[in-house]
Motif scaffolding. Sequence first.
Motif, PDB file in Angstrom:
ATOM      1  N   ARG A   1       3.254   5.462  -7.930  1.00 17.29           N
ATOM      2  CA  ARG A   1       2.545   6.681  -7.529  1.00 17.29           C
ATOM      3  C   ARG A   1       1.064   6.363  -7.251  1.00 17.29           C
ATOM      4  O   ARG A   1       0.515   6.743  -6.218  1.00 17.29           O
ATOM      5  N   LEU A   2       0.446   5.644  -8.173  1.00 19.34           N
ATOM      6  CA  LEU A   2      -0.979   5.322  -8.014  1.00 19.34           C
ATOM      7  C   LEU A   2      -1.211   4.511  -6.740  1.00 19.34           C
ATOM      8  O   LEU A   2      -2.139   4.773  -5.975  1.00 19.34           O
ATOM      9  N   THR A   3      -0.361   3.508  -6.523  1.00 16.69           N
ATOM     10  CA  THR A   3      -0.542   2.634  -5.363  1.00 16.69           C
ATOM     11  C   THR A   3      -0.378   3.429  -4.067  1.00 16.69           C
ATOM     12  O   THR A   3      -1.190   3.302  -3.140  1.00 16.69           O
ATOM     13  N   HIS A   4       0.647   4.250  -4.025  1.00 17.57           N
ATOM     14  CA  HIS A   4       0.901   5.030  -2.812  1.00 17.57           C
ATOM     15  C   HIS A   4      -0.191   6.066  -2.581  1.00 17.57           C
ATOM     16  O   HIS A   4      -0.635   6.269  -1.440  1.00 17.57           O
ATOM     17  N   GLU A   5      -0.656   6.714  -3.654  1.00 15.92           N
ATOM     18  CA  GLU A   5      -1.725   7.721  -3.487  1.00 15.92           C
ATOM     19  C   GLU A   5      -2.999   7.090  -2.956  1.00 15.92           C
ATOM     20  O   GLU A   5      -3.762   7.724  -2.242  1.00 15.92           O
ATOM     21  N   ALA A   6      -3.197   5.817  -3.296  1.00 16.85           N
ATOM     22  CA  ALA A   6      -4.396   5.124  -2.810  1.00 16.85           C
ATOM     23  C   ALA A   6      -4.175   4.539  -1.414  1.00 16.85           C
ATOM     24  O   ALA A   6      -5.036   3.835  -0.884  1.00 16.85           O
ATOM     25  N   GLY A   7      -3.011   4.804  -0.837  1.00 13.97           N
ATOM     26  CA  GLY A   7      -2.760   4.352   0.532  1.00 13.97           C
ATOM     27  C   GLY A   7      -2.164   2.962   0.630  1.00 13.97           C
ATOM     28  O   GLY A   7      -2.041   2.413   1.724  1.00 13.97           O
ATOM     29  N   GLY A   8      -1.784   2.371  -0.507  1.00 11.05           N
ATOM     30  CA  GLY A   8      -1.223   1.022  -0.491  1.00 11.05           C
ATOM     31  C   GLY A   8       0.293   1.034  -0.499  1.00 11.05           C
ATOM     32  O   GLY A   8       0.922   2.070  -0.714  1.00 11.05           O
ATOM     33  N   LEU A   9       0.881  -0.125  -0.251  1.00  9.74           N
ATOM     34  CA  LEU A   9       2.330  -0.280  -0.317  1.00  9.74           C
ATOM     35  C   LEU A   9       2.669  -1.173  -1.512  1.00  9.74           C
ATOM     36  O   LEU A   9       1.833  -1.960  -1.976  1.00  9.74           O
ATOM     37  N   LEU A  10       3.904  -1.047  -1.968  1.00 13.62           N
ATOM     38  CA  LEU A  10       4.331  -1.775  -3.150  1.00 13.62           C
ATOM     39  C   LEU A  10       5.350  -2.850  -2.742  1.00 13.62           C
ATOM     40  O   LEU A  10       6.372  -2.545  -2.137  1.00 13.62           O
ATOM     41  N   TYR A  11       5.032  -4.100  -3.091  1.00 12.28           N
ATOM     42  CA  TYR A  11       5.872  -5.243  -2.719  1.00 12.28           C
ATOM     43  C   TYR A  11       6.646  -5.728  -3.940  1.00 12.28           C
ATOM     44  O   TYR A  11       6.051  -5.997  -4.994  1.00 12.28           O
ATOM     45  N   TYR A  12       7.953  -5.889  -3.795  1.00 10.53           N
ATOM     46  CA  TYR A  12       8.797  -6.350  -4.899  1.00 10.53           C
ATOM     47  C   TYR A  12       9.176  -7.814  -4.711  1.00 10.53           C
ATOM     48  O   TYR A  12       9.894  -8.163  -3.773  1.00 10.53           O
ATOM     49  N   ASP A  13       8.678  -8.659  -5.608  1.00 11.24           N
ATOM     50  CA  ASP A  13       9.080 -10.068  -5.650  1.00 11.24           C
ATOM     51  C   ASP A  13      10.419 -10.112  -6.384  1.00 11.24           C
ATOM     52  O   ASP A  13      10.494  -9.843  -7.576  1.00 11.24           O
ATOM     53  N   GLY A  14      11.474 -10.418  -5.649  1.00 10.11           N
ATOM     54  CA  GLY A  14      12.825 -10.312  -6.189  1.00 10.11           C
ATOM     55  C   GLY A  14      13.293 -11.485  -7.028  1.00 10.11           C
ATOM     56  O   GLY A  14      14.492 -11.613  -7.292  1.00 10.11           O
TER      57      GLY A  14
END
Lengths: 434, 478
Positions: free
Chosen positions: B227-240
């Motif tokens: 939520r925090l990352t998206h609200e700040a306009g960023g994207l979330l990357y998942y290292d699998g």
Amino acid sequence: MSYLPYTDGERAGLLAALGLSTPGALFEDIPAAARAGGIDGLPGPMDECALAAHLTELAGQNDPAATPFLGAGVYDHYIPAALAGLVSRSEFATAYTPYQPEISQGTLTGIFEFQSHITRLTGLDVANASQYDGASACAEALFMAVGQTRKHRALVSRGVHPEVRRTLRTYARFRGVELAETDTDPQGQSLTGLSEALTDDTAAVIVQNPNFFGVLEPMTAIAALAKAGGAAAVAVCDPLSLAVLKPPGACGFDIAAGECQPLGLPPSFGGPHAGYLATKESYLRRMPGRIAGQTTDAQGRRAFVLTLQAREQHIRRDKAVSNICSNQALCALTATVYLSLMGPKGLVKAAALSAIHMDDLRRTLVSQYGFTQVFDAPFFRECVLRPPEGAVCDWGYDLSADYPELAGARLLCCTEKDGAERRGRILSAWEANR
Amino acid sequence: MSKVIYEHGRPGRGTDYLPEVEVDLAALLGVDNLRGAPPPLPEVGENEVVRHYTNLSRLNYGVDTGFYPLGSCTMKYNPKIGEAAACLPGFAGLHPYARPEHAQGALRVLYDMEAHLSRICGMAAFSLQPAAGAHGELTGLMMISAWHESRGDTARRVMLIPDSAHGTNPASAVMAGFTTRQIPSDSRGLVDLEALKGALGPEVAGLMLTNPNTLGLFERDILEIARLTHEAGGLLYYDGANLNAILGHTSPGAMGFDVVHVNLHKTFATPHGGGGPGSGPVGVTEALAPFLPVPRVVSTAEGLRLETDRPLSIGRVRSFYGNFGVILRAYAYILRLGGRGLTEAAEAAVLHANYVRAKLRGVYDIPYDRVCMHECVFSAARQKEHGASAADIAKGLIDRGFHPPTMYFPLTVREALMVEPTETETPETLDAFIETMTELAALAERDPDALKAAPLSAPVGRPDEAQAARKPVLTFKE
């Protein structure tokens, strides 16, 4: 169906040791809103017998022999029967990156031999443990050149494989490197185009030999051009061709990169194969990827280790020369064993037979079937030929999408397997269908 | 001491595989284009070559040799049906430029595999092109960059990366044109939420996260982090890298990730090959799907085919369509297990890690001692005080028949030993490992010097790595 090694009762015993009756409690850190109750919509489980039948059926829906004379970056060379059994040995296949050298001398010795074979083929000083493929190896070569020259513009000839150029474009765009493509001349060669575009701010001149058209480039002159312009000279070379062709190191190139597929690796619909990267000593610390080196243990016994790791991501993180972590170790080992089996004489034969077969095919098609040869310069095992007006020919690789100016022309390829008898059969069948 | 291939053979030896050939190469190829002499490769007969590489293989340790609890690498058993599939002539012999009508079986594998991974990961679309995990990271980060750029949001040049992250994360970010900012872990070993809030801003393109993280701990605040990352306009990357722990229990999509790479050679049981080939497919949400690399496999009335005309695509990241042979093995694994089998695999992997953790508690320090996921990070700090380091313990394990755990990673733990038992080991094997680790801890206390010389039973002892780097010998010299 799975590969869990025990009975439900034994699993209950492990859970009981933790004071649990089900594994659910181990997943309580997952927030309720993000929890899933399994994976929906997947096929299976399948027993191995049914799975084997399914895979065989899928394989049967492919027709590997349908297109004759197809090369264009992936080549159907003969693979000695001894190769597959050696490289599929579990001790090689199921090991990981040799972080524990004491129990990884098999892999490490193999990498050291790969590096040795590649430097001998390319005539350069050092090579790494391999890259993902030829295209990504070229992208790394570009960044080595940019780092060394501290310039941010590079020239790549349109004689370089289209997929390599597209890969270079992607890598260059995000790293802020300007990439310009130069045309080939009416001979299908790159020197004129490169020399017209070369400027003082050129970091790298990238040329392929034999180029995508199969044509041999004036390599010594191109390396000299790059050197005069203060650019790094980067050669994209088919390692099998280096059995007979003058090595890029001897021509004056700083870096060589390319694809090891011709060295005993089956086509496998494009991968896995392995890229190689070789360079001069002066570029060594800019070279990405794993490198094996020789040293000794406390008893003075020779041992191999991964070395010069201060270049790499697990040590330098954001200061590393590349993000590459793994190599294509098992594919590099395959190339290594292939070269060891073939030896210099065998490799020369594979290259020479391929070249003769292609020249014979060209001569037959031009003299008896009305094809025209598009480029006059010497070629190795591929040649661009235009079928006679009105003839339908779907052999080899259709150049129209990548080279609109060559619409209708085909890139044809022969290997040592395309002897007179096989070629004759294909030509007769074509003739019969016209 | 074993030989290298150059120390075998004699000039003139070798085995004929091809017919004799008489040709004037100078006339055919041009004398200036030729090398003066054949390349100086070894000249060795087939029997000698076969023995050389067979004997080399015996110097290696693989999953098929014994227990390989190498943390973060998921060294599970590699089912042999995958090898059989990859060797079928219809797959192995297929040229990547075979026309679509001649490659429907291979295209089917790619098309279905994209769908399977999308379901497993809760993503909208996948590309199978990246050749390895780090290559997948680079591809995913390029897509994040292109996505921001397509929205005119060109100021987002910073990638946030936790201090416990794999080294590939910051290196990939730089290669994709970003600068990096490190986020510290808190006392729980998880992302420090206050530090994250402080680091987010209009210049931040996204956050790279491994979940469970490299301590083997699940980031419990993941929904808040997303939520925090998206609200700040960023994207979330998942290292699998650690996906094996959560199969069927959650997914990157359910956690709020926008881009994910998976390591087929870890979670999906394809052999590691001594460092490759791997495969690092990248999955994305609907919004990012137009940016996936080309070509894409599409289904049409005439069957499956490859499509390259995608204007927003980042382009190619390598030749052809990915490491097809690896993808095929993983496809076989997924079909073999099905959704239920994959879920059970994750449960067993987590159970085994917690079993080892419980049994070794008190023997080694556990810096973050709580329920772990598929791996557990111990510290040999206590043993180090007696004079035996994490490396000494690791080398002692070699003498006792085990592959060591990952050492000295993550960097946030002193004398780290990261143990990932995987789901495919028997209770006897786990118990034998636990017993050996316990003996080694006792030995470290009683007689640490006894471990300094280890390993004694391996083909070589500890190599002098400083000498290797100081005077590099990187090729064979006669």
